[in-house]
Scaffold this motif. Structure first.
Motif, PDB file in Angstrom:
ATOM      1  N   GLY A  45     -76.659   1.710  18.996  1.00  0.00           N
ATOM      2  CA  GLY A  45     -77.009   2.738  19.997  1.00  0.00           C
ATOM      3  C   GLY A  45     -75.524   2.429  20.912  1.00  0.00           C
ATOM      4  O   GLY A  45     -75.134   1.304  21.171  1.00  0.00           O
ATOM      5  N   ASP A  46     -75.113   3.505  21.751  1.00  0.00           N
ATOM      6  CA  ASP A  46     -74.172   3.351  22.532  1.00  0.00           C
ATOM      7  C   ASP A  46     -74.884   2.624  23.749  1.00  0.00           C
ATOM      8  O   ASP A  46     -73.970   2.645  24.873  1.00  0.00           O
ATOM      9  N   SER A  47     -76.026   2.493  23.743  1.00  0.00           N
ATOM     10  CA  SER A  47     -76.686   1.663  25.021  1.00  0.00           C
ATOM     11  C   SER A  47     -76.196   0.171  24.965  1.00  0.00           C
ATOM     12  O   SER A  47     -76.411  -0.536  25.900  1.00  0.00           O
ATOM     13  N   ASP A  85     -74.262   5.604  16.509  1.00  0.00           N
ATOM     14  CA  ASP A  85     -73.957   6.492  17.763  1.00  0.00           C
ATOM     15  C   ASP A  85     -72.658   7.009  17.814  1.00  0.00           C
ATOM     16  O   ASP A  85     -71.574   6.123  17.809  1.00  0.00           O
ATOM     17  N   LYS A 115     -75.450   9.711  14.853  1.00  0.00           N
ATOM     18  CA  LYS A 115     -76.191  10.366  15.984  1.00  0.00           C
ATOM     19  C   LYS A 115     -75.289  10.900  17.017  1.00  0.00           C
ATOM     20  O   LYS A 115     -74.683  10.361  17.466  1.00  0.00           O
ATOM     21  N   HIS A 139     -80.266  14.283  18.910  1.00  0.00           N
ATOM     22  CA  HIS A 139     -80.584  13.569  19.979  1.00  0.00           C
ATOM     23  C   HIS A 139     -80.889  14.578  21.092  1.00  0.00           C
ATOM     24  O   HIS A 139     -79.608  14.956  21.616  1.00  0.00           O
TER      25      HIS A 139
HETATM   26  O1  KIV Z   1     -78.109   4.285  22.589  1.00  0.00           O
HETATM   27  C1  KIV Z   1     -79.243   4.091  22.360  1.00  0.00           C
HETATM   28  O2  KIV Z   1     -79.795   3.056  22.095  1.00  0.00           O
HETATM   29  C2  KIV Z   1     -79.983   5.481  22.200  1.00  0.00           C
HETATM   30  C3  KIV Z   1     -81.464   5.340  22.023  1.00  0.00           C
HETATM   31  C4  KIV Z   1     -82.029   5.025  23.264  1.00  0.00           C
HETATM   32  C5  KIV Z   1     -82.261   6.399  21.326  1.00  0.00           C
HETATM   33  O3  KIV Z   1     -79.578   6.469  21.893  1.00  0.00           O
END
Ligand code: KIV
Length: 280
Positions: A45-47, A85, A115, A139
């Motif tokens: 994830g870009d998180s 992502d 994503k 998403h």
């Molecule tokens: O970047 C991320 O971790 C996400 C998740 C929160 C779905 O997109």
């Protein structure tokens, strides 16, 4: 039989009413642990901008950051399906750039799917990426790359107009060819309706109990992020505390010379060290 998770498994799980487990991962070692534990999908994830790089949002994450972390995670994934992502500004500008950047995540990052955040507004980008033979996960809902438009990380789709807009986004993402869609930060009743309306699996985060799967940010699940964890997430371990205690113990043992012990050392012949001492 090949038991690796793939795009077809997503569809089959939805048909068979089997829930999909997805977890974020950003490096080889944790990806390997999650994979061996049996998680179905690893999301790079870009998180990572927030939990790995310490930023306030995901907006500064670059395609090169994502390629680097996707490569690390893919190395640790055997059965799990790896989704990468697409970061902010890598698919908003043009269809051509979207395809090129999605291709880089697959070719250089070794991700198995990408994503993208958005619904009706990015339908053309999803179509083009899918046409380029790259599987797309959608998403929608509380999409963190739109934090400045939303005025913060707020639950989306609570009134009729916005709830319908989220439902239409889900339909648009499916019609554009996505194989699954993440529903983030929306009311449970809305995610239930979406999950019953569309045929591709829904993966929820802060979207309640009726999605076809769930995803969590690993730092929330493992208790590795300081500060309050979000209402929708569940902390299954307190790795942050375990790591802090282990670090304090290590520091004490270094300071008191109780680490390393003899068993941690390498030996050599006395003759050699004595010969060396005579020279110096
Ligand atoms: O970047 C991320 O971790 C996400 C998740 C929160 C779905 O997109």
């Amino acid at each position: 039989m090949n038991n690796k998770f793939n795009v077809e498994t997503f569809v089959r799980y939805k048909k068979e009413n089997k829930k999909i487990s997805m977890l974020t991962a950003y490096d080889f070692s944790t990806a390997k642990i999650f994979d061996e534990a049996g998680v179905d999908v690893l999301l790079v994830g870009d998180s990572l901008g927030m939990v790995v790089q310490g930023l306030d949002s995901t907006l500064e994450v670059t395609i090169n950051d994502m390629i680097y972390h996707c490569r690390c995670v893919r190395k640790g994934a055997n059965r799990a399906f790896v989704v990468g992502d697409m970061p902010f500004l890598t698919y908003q500008i043009s269809v051509e750039e979207s395809v090129r950047n999605a291709g880089r995540l697959i070719q250089q990052g070794k991700a198995q799917a990408v994503k993208l955040e958005g619904g009706k507004n990015i339908r053309d980008k999803i179509c083009a990426i899918v046409d380029a033979q790259i599987p797309v996960m959608g998403h929608i809902g509380l999409t963190p790359q739109s934090v400045n438009v939303f005025g913060g990380f707020k639950v989306q789709g609570k009134d009729l107009v916005r709830a319908e807009a989220v439902l239409q986004d889900a339909i648009a993402v499916q019609e554009a060819g996505a194989f699954a869609v993440v529903l983030e930060g929306i009311p449970e009743k809305l995610s239930k309706l979406i999950s019953e309306t569309i045929s591709i699996p829904t993966i929820g985060i802060g979207a309640g109990r009726y999605c076809d799967g769930q995803v969590l940010v690993m730092h929330d699940l493992m208790g590795m992020f300081s500060g309050q964890s979000p209402k929708f997430s569940k902390q299954y371990a307190n790795l942050g505390l375990i790591m802090e205690n282990a670090t304090q113990k290590y520091i004490k043992e270094v300071q008191s010379s109780t680490f390393p012990e003899v068993k941690h050392t390498f030996t050599m012949d006395d003759d050699i060290i004595n010969a060396l001492k005579e020279r110096y």
